[in-house]
Write a protein that holds these residues in place. Structure first.
Motif, short mmCIF file in Angstrom:
data_model
loop_
_atom_site.label_atom_id
_atom_site.label_comp_id
_atom_site.label_asym_id
_atom_site.label_seq_id
_atom_site.Cartn_x
_atom_site.Cartn_y
_atom_site.Cartn_z
N LEU A 1 -47.66 -48.77 -11.30
CA LEU A 1 -46.84 -47.57 -11.47
C LEU A 1 -47.49 -46.34 -10.84
CD1 LEU A 1 -45.60 -48.09 -15.15
CD2 LEU A 1 -44.23 -48.22 -13.04
N GLU B 1 -41.25 -49.37 -16.73
CA GLU B 1 -41.36 -48.07 -17.41
C GLU B 1 -40.93 -48.18 -18.87
OE1 GLU B 1 -39.11 -45.37 -14.94
OE2 GLU B 1 -41.00 -44.59 -14.11
N HIS C 1 -38.86 -51.96 -11.69
CA HIS C 1 -39.47 -50.66 -12.01
C HIS C 1 -38.92 -50.10 -13.33
CE1 HIS C 1 -40.01 -46.22 -11.54
NE2 HIS C 1 -41.24 -46.64 -11.23
N TRP D 1 -46.85 -46.60 -7.02
CA TRP D 1 -45.53 -47.17 -6.73
C TRP D 1 -45.04 -46.84 -5.32
CZ3 TRP D 1 -43.71 -51.14 -8.89
CH2 TRP D 1 -42.37 -51.49 -8.75
#
Length: 524
Positions: free
Chosen positions: A423, A403, A399, A426
């Motif tokens: 995302l 990002e 994750h 998530w």
């Protein structure tokens, strides 16, 4: 022209022998190369069948059929070349320098098949001196053979008797037939149903096959049998639906199917919901339910899952959104996203566009799959402990990388769209970390739909909405039987022979998982 000398003849023979030797060596080399390729293809196919996650799950669906076709062609080629080589050796002198082709060791033929002994007559006396022979032993060569399908007509005779005292006539009651006033036995009906919906053989092709075997059956007659058999099996379908809807977690998916409508075809849908608790060692048997619809509107999954309030493992289809609403009655369904769909988006970019960042995304996602593979089939508590200790840090690292990578991309970047897919969802993607019942992927539903996708080329389209609904019902029975390792044809034949006389309160005994246990007890 001068006459040839013996020396010339010897030289010519030597040249011919050398040419023959080179040809044989080349042929053996080709055969050896083909055998190596066959061994390689077998290994690849076995790996594709074994792997359920990771990169092979993407390539497997596209390559497995192609590899098996190539394997069959190579095997046939090697066998043909070997047969020709044997014929050539029998006709002339074999080359002493030619390598001997190593044949693979064949396994024994199935032990459960009946054996028929054919004894070749032995001489009654010694062919050398005429003396008496005594048996030392025997060599047995086993050959697999098949008996062509045979047809028969069963005559059920009910004799009538009259009483000489009161002159009352008595007669046994008529036996049950799967089809009232029909002339089709349960095994024939099961064969037709399994061939049409399990092997995707349309009724017209079945009728042509039966005609070549000397049994003329019109398509309309077979169609009547199919419809009547489906009606007889509908109580079992209702029990399977209730069993699936009682699950705490379901897999859901859909696929397209052409539907005939006013001289053209429109795109209809088959939906499936699969209950499979085996990944977390659940005690309940697996089952699958299929539905048919003319379109893909959100009304259909809402109707399919009315009253259900468990976990739904599915893709990001917008039609499922209403099922996750907090104000839904009797309660919201818990969404669990499919990591295989997320990985597929990145994998396509890494495979087609050769994007380095996409390849890195696939590599990091594969680490999650590798960690999950270790707990397949284990209890919920073990899965949760492993996920907390091993999987959660990998997911957190993924994750953070996503990002960071996404912040450097424009919104029009294809990989950015793939990352946004995960995302933005998530919470649904990471829900499996807190619930041992949730799987990483929705592959159970995709495997259930695989047969329909493969069969579309055979039956071309559904003839009517009723035909699609009937197909969905029979798919439910066949796929559920296969999920429980039950032969669908044998099960259907037995069920059709018993279901009319079977007590309604004990109808669950005919469900595939209970039927299998009963058959195992009888065999024991």
């Amino acid at each position: 022209m001068s006459a040839s000398t013996p020396q010339d003849d010897v030289e010519a023979l030597r040249a011919a022998l050398a040419a023959e030797r080179e040809a044989r060596v080349a042929a053996e080399a080709r055969a050896t190369g083909a055998e190596a390729m066959i061994a390689h293809l077998k290994l690849v196919i076995a790996k594709l069948r074994h792997d359920k996650f990771g990169a092979s799950s993407e390539r497997g669906r596209k390559l497995l059929d192609q590899l098996e076709l190539e394997l069959g062609e190579l095997g046939a080629t090697v066998a043909e070349d070997a047969a020709k080589a044997e014929t050539t050796k029998g006709a002339g002198m074999p080359s002493p320098d030619a390598p001997v082709r190593q044949r693979p060791v064949r396994g024994p033929l199935p032990a459960h098949l009946p054996r028929e002994r054919v004894v070749i007559p032995s001489p009654t006396a010694c062919p050398c001196c005429g003396g008496k022979l005594s048996k030392l032993g025997e060599d047995v060569t086993e050959t697999l053979e098949v008996i062509p399908r045979s047809w028969k007509v069963i005559q059920t005779v009910r004799e009538r008797h009259s009483c000489r005292t009161c002159e009352r006539v008595t007669q046994p009651p008529a036996p049950f037939h799967p089809i009232a006033r029909g002339r089709a036995g349960p095994n024939l009906l099961a064969m037709i149903l399994e061939a049409k919906y399990g092997q995707h053989l349309p009724l017209n092709r079945q009728a042509e096959t039966y005609a070549r075997e000397g049994v003329e059956l019109s398509v309309s007659t077979i169609a009547d049998w199919v419809g009547t058999a489906a009606a007889a099996l509908s109580p079992l379908h209702a029990l399977i639906v209730a069993h699936v809807r009682a699950a705490a977690r379901l897999h859901g998916d859909d696929t397209t199917v052409p539907l005939l409508a006013r001289g053209k075809t429109v795109t209809a849908r088959f939906w499936t919901y699969v209950r499979d608790d085996r990944p977390f060692a659940g005690p309940d048997p697996p089952a699958a339910v299929f539905y048919f619809s003319r379109d893909r509107t959100a009304e259909h999954p809402k109707a399919h899952l009315t009253g259900y309030a468990g976990i739904l493992q599915a893709d990001a289809y917008a039609g499922f959104a209403d099922l996750y609403a907090p104000n839904r009655e009797p309660g919201p369904i818990t969404e669990a996203a499919c990591w295989a769909h997320f990985r597929r988006k990145a994998f396509e970019l890494a495979e087609v566009a050769r994007a380095p960042l996409a390849a890195e995304a696939v590599r990091r996602i594969d680490r999650v799959f590798d960690a999950e593979r270790e707990i397949t089939g284990k209890k919920t508590s073990e899965r949760l402990a492993h996920r907390e200790a091993v999987v959660t840090p990998i997911v957190a690292d993924l994750h953070a990388w996503m990002e960071e990578a996404r912040a450097k991309m424009s919104r029009h970047n294809d990989l950015a769209k793939a990352l946004d897919y995960a995302l933005k969802r998530w919470v649904a993607f990471t829900r499996f970390l807190d619930d041992g019942r949730i799987c990483l992927t929705n592959n159970a539903a995709e495997r259930a739909l695989r047969g329909i996708a493969l069969g579309r080329r055979s039956w071309l389209f559904a003839g009517s909405p009723r035909g699609g609904e009937r197909a969905a019902m029979i798919y439910t029975l066949l796929v559920t039987a296969k999920l429980n390792d039950v032969d669908p044809r044998a099960w259907l034949a037995d069920v059709l022979s018993r279901i009319a006389d079977h007590p309604a309160s004990r109808l669950d005994e005919l469900l595939p998982w209970n039927w299998k246990r009963g058959a195992e007890r009888l065999a024991a």
